[in-house]
Write a protein that holds these residues in place. Structure first.
Motif, short mmCIF file in Angstrom:
data_model
loop_
_atom_site.label_atom_id
_atom_site.label_comp_id
_atom_site.label_asym_id
_atom_site.label_seq_id
_atom_site.Cartn_x
_atom_site.Cartn_y
_atom_site.Cartn_z
N VAL A 1 -5.31 12.38 -71.57
CA VAL A 1 -5.90 11.07 -71.34
C VAL A 1 -5.38 10.56 -70.01
N THR A 2 -5.89 9.41 -69.56
CA THR A 2 -5.51 8.91 -68.24
C THR A 2 -5.13 7.44 -68.29
N LEU A 3 -4.01 7.11 -67.67
CA LEU A 3 -3.57 5.73 -67.56
C LEU A 3 -4.30 5.03 -66.42
N MET A 4 -4.63 3.76 -66.61
CA MET A 4 -5.22 2.95 -65.56
C MET A 4 -5.16 1.49 -65.96
N ASN A 5 -5.37 0.62 -65.02
CA ASN A 5 -5.57 -0.80 -65.29
C ASN A 5 -7.00 -1.13 -64.93
N GLY A 6 -7.73 -1.76 -65.82
CA GLY A 6 -9.11 -2.06 -65.50
C GLY A 6 -9.72 -3.03 -66.48
N SER A 7 -11.02 -3.22 -66.32
CA SER A 7 -11.79 -4.10 -67.19
C SER A 7 -13.15 -3.46 -67.38
N ALA A 8 -13.97 -4.03 -68.26
CA ALA A 8 -15.27 -3.45 -68.55
C ALA A 8 -16.12 -3.25 -67.29
N PRO A 9 -16.22 -4.23 -66.37
CA PRO A 9 -17.01 -3.99 -65.15
C PRO A 9 -16.48 -2.82 -64.32
N GLU A 10 -15.15 -2.68 -64.25
CA GLU A 10 -14.58 -1.58 -63.48
C GLU A 10 -14.84 -0.24 -64.17
N PHE A 11 -14.73 -0.22 -65.50
CA PHE A 11 -15.02 1.01 -66.23
C PHE A 11 -16.49 1.41 -66.04
N LEU A 12 -17.38 0.41 -66.02
CA LEU A 12 -18.80 0.67 -65.83
C LEU A 12 -19.04 1.31 -64.46
N GLU A 13 -18.41 0.77 -63.44
CA GLU A 13 -18.58 1.31 -62.09
C GLU A 13 -18.04 2.74 -62.00
N LEU A 14 -16.90 2.98 -62.62
CA LEU A 14 -16.32 4.31 -62.60
C LEU A 14 -17.23 5.34 -63.28
N ALA A 15 -17.81 4.92 -64.38
CA ALA A 15 -18.67 5.85 -65.11
C ALA A 15 -19.85 6.30 -64.25
N TRP A 16 -20.49 5.35 -63.57
CA TRP A 16 -21.70 5.68 -62.82
C TRP A 16 -21.41 6.30 -61.45
N THR A 17 -20.27 5.99 -60.87
CA THR A 17 -19.97 6.56 -59.55
C THR A 17 -19.19 7.86 -59.64
N ARG A 18 -18.52 8.11 -60.78
CA ARG A 18 -17.70 9.32 -60.89
C ARG A 18 -18.10 10.21 -62.06
N LEU A 19 -18.08 9.66 -63.26
CA LEU A 19 -18.37 10.48 -64.44
C LEU A 19 -19.80 11.01 -64.43
N TRP A 20 -20.73 10.13 -64.10
CA TRP A 20 -22.15 10.50 -64.17
C TRP A 20 -22.79 10.44 -62.79
N ALA A 21 -22.02 10.74 -61.77
CA ALA A 21 -22.53 10.68 -60.40
C ALA A 21 -23.77 11.56 -60.26
N GLY A 22 -24.81 11.01 -59.66
CA GLY A 22 -26.05 11.75 -59.46
C GLY A 22 -27.09 11.51 -60.53
N SER A 23 -26.68 10.94 -61.67
CA SER A 23 -27.64 10.64 -62.74
C SER A 23 -28.42 9.38 -62.39
N LYS A 24 -29.67 9.31 -62.84
CA LYS A 24 -30.49 8.13 -62.60
C LYS A 24 -30.02 7.00 -63.51
N ARG A 25 -29.73 5.88 -62.90
CA ARG A 25 -29.19 4.75 -63.66
C ARG A 25 -30.31 3.84 -64.15
#
Length: 383
Positions: free
Chosen positions: A183-207
């Motif tokens: 697992v991974t440690l981080m400090n964040g909030s829902a908006p930051e998690f949302l941005e991470l998902a679309w820019t890193r986890l699912w990069a290239g997918s149509k949003r």
């Protein structure tokens, strides 16, 4: 896949955050177009009702944020997951063996959950759920995080060195409670998690963008101004956090320790009705070390049952005598009173025994109150 993503997030998020990270990216599931990313906050709340105190089960609540890729799902859901956990407080009955990692768990959705609707990006409250049995991998992981808050927080502290977060060490510590995936440690909030998902986890997918918000691109000037503002806020927040931490962390730790022991004491008393004198004594003695009792009240007669100590004190006065009255009828004359005080102590999280209950039994043939019968034994700290 989870390992490589975790490593990447450590590099991008680990540096520059508070040394005591409080969020964990701990699970991802689903295929392309239907993926879900799960983030948990390591702050666990106790939701054990009074009726279950002193029992073998506690209710723990952990906040989990889910980011959804599917267009039919909300942007995110913030859930208050409640789990049944085995109590780790031993009052002489022993602590049950922990369940196996894959054993089903009992859980429910607690009050206070929300979703961000994808259609208009508005927050909507979600209702609480009923208790149910679950065995999905994500809920088994969340259960372990919720039911082992001391171990998880110790892992966070051990993994925070300087301005970096050592995810490798954190995962090594989590092996102690059964985690096998990183697992991974981080400090964040829902908006930051949302941005991470679309820019890193699912990069290239149509949003999916039914609201039209995500299609609007900020200008370079707008981005630069926003980043400068965020940097200044983070700088001010960091300075304020450090000052606040230095001033209040010792007090907070002491308050947390007291709060934890108050729950232990309440479990031990198990709703016992107390007389006025007992209530007054407990008010000033609860949480005091048993060494303080011996120092102030005197050397006690001590016994133990399991993990509970009993420090006993007593005094009595008796001038009664029986007389033969008129050939075989016996009558009693004289004065009698007695007082027995018992300080009940239990261990805190550090193993120090502290006062959890004060039991007073007074008896008299003169209708003396407990205060009168126990005069000379009702010592209080500082007197």
């Amino acid at each position: 896949m989870m390992r490589s993503i975790s490593t990447f997030f450590f590099v991008t998020l680990g540096f520059g955050h508070s040394v005591f990270a409080a969020d964990v990216f701990f699970h991802m599931q689903g295929g392309s177009g239907n993926r879900q990313a799960f983030f948990a906050n390591t702050l666990v709340d106790d939701r054990t009702p009074v009726s279950m105190l002193m029992g073998s089960i506690e209710i723990k609540q952990i906040n989990v944020t889910v980011i959804y890729e599917n267009a039919q799902q909300p942007e995110w859901a913030e859930m208050r997951l409640q789990f049944e956990c085995i109590s780790k407080v031993d009052f002489g009955k022993g602590i049950p063996e922990p369940a196996a990692w894959t054993d089903p768990v009992k859980m429910r959705l607690g009050e206070g959950g929300t979703i961000l609707r994808r259609s208009d990006l508005k927050i909507e409250s979600t209702p609480a759920g009923t208790w149910q049995t679950a065995s999905s991998p994500v809920l088994l992981k969340a259960h372990k995080l919720a039911c082992n808050p001391d171990e998880v927080n110790a892992a966070v502290r051990a993994s925070s060195t300087g301005k970096t977060l050592d995810s490798a060490l954190f995962n090594t510590e989590l092996r102690k409670i059964g985690f096998t995936e990183d697992v991974t440690l981080m400090n964040g909030s829902a908006p930051e998690f949302l941005e991470l998902a679309w820019t890193r986890l699912w990069a290239g997918s149509k949003r999916p963008d039914p609201s039209g918000k995500w299609a609007k691109q900020a200008t370079p000037e707008e981005k630069a101004a926003a980043m400068a503002k965020v940097a200044e806020i983070q700088k001010q927040l960091g300075e304020l956090t450090q000052k606040t931490k230095q001033a209040y962390e010792p007090k907070i730790q002491a308050a947390e320790s007291k709060f934890d022991f108050d729950k232990v004491a309440a479990k031990l008393r198990n709703g016992r009705e107390m007389n006025r004198t007992e209530s007054q004594m407990l008010m000033v003695w609860q949480g005091r070390l048993e060494e303080e009792v011996a120092s102030i009240v005197g050397r006690p007669s001590m016994t133990a049952t399991g993990n509970v100590h009993f420090l006993s004190y007593g005094k009595d006065y008796d001038t009664r005598a029986a007389y033969d009255y008129k050939g075989g009828t016996y009558v009693t004359n004289g004065v009698y009173w007695s007082c027995d005080i018992q300080f009940v102590t239990a261990p805190d999280q550090q193993g120090a025994f502290r006062v959890a209950d004060v039991r007073i039994r007074a008896d008299s043939n003169m209708n003396l109150s407990a205060n009168d019968a126990c005069e000379g034994l009702l010592h209080v700290p500082g007197n």
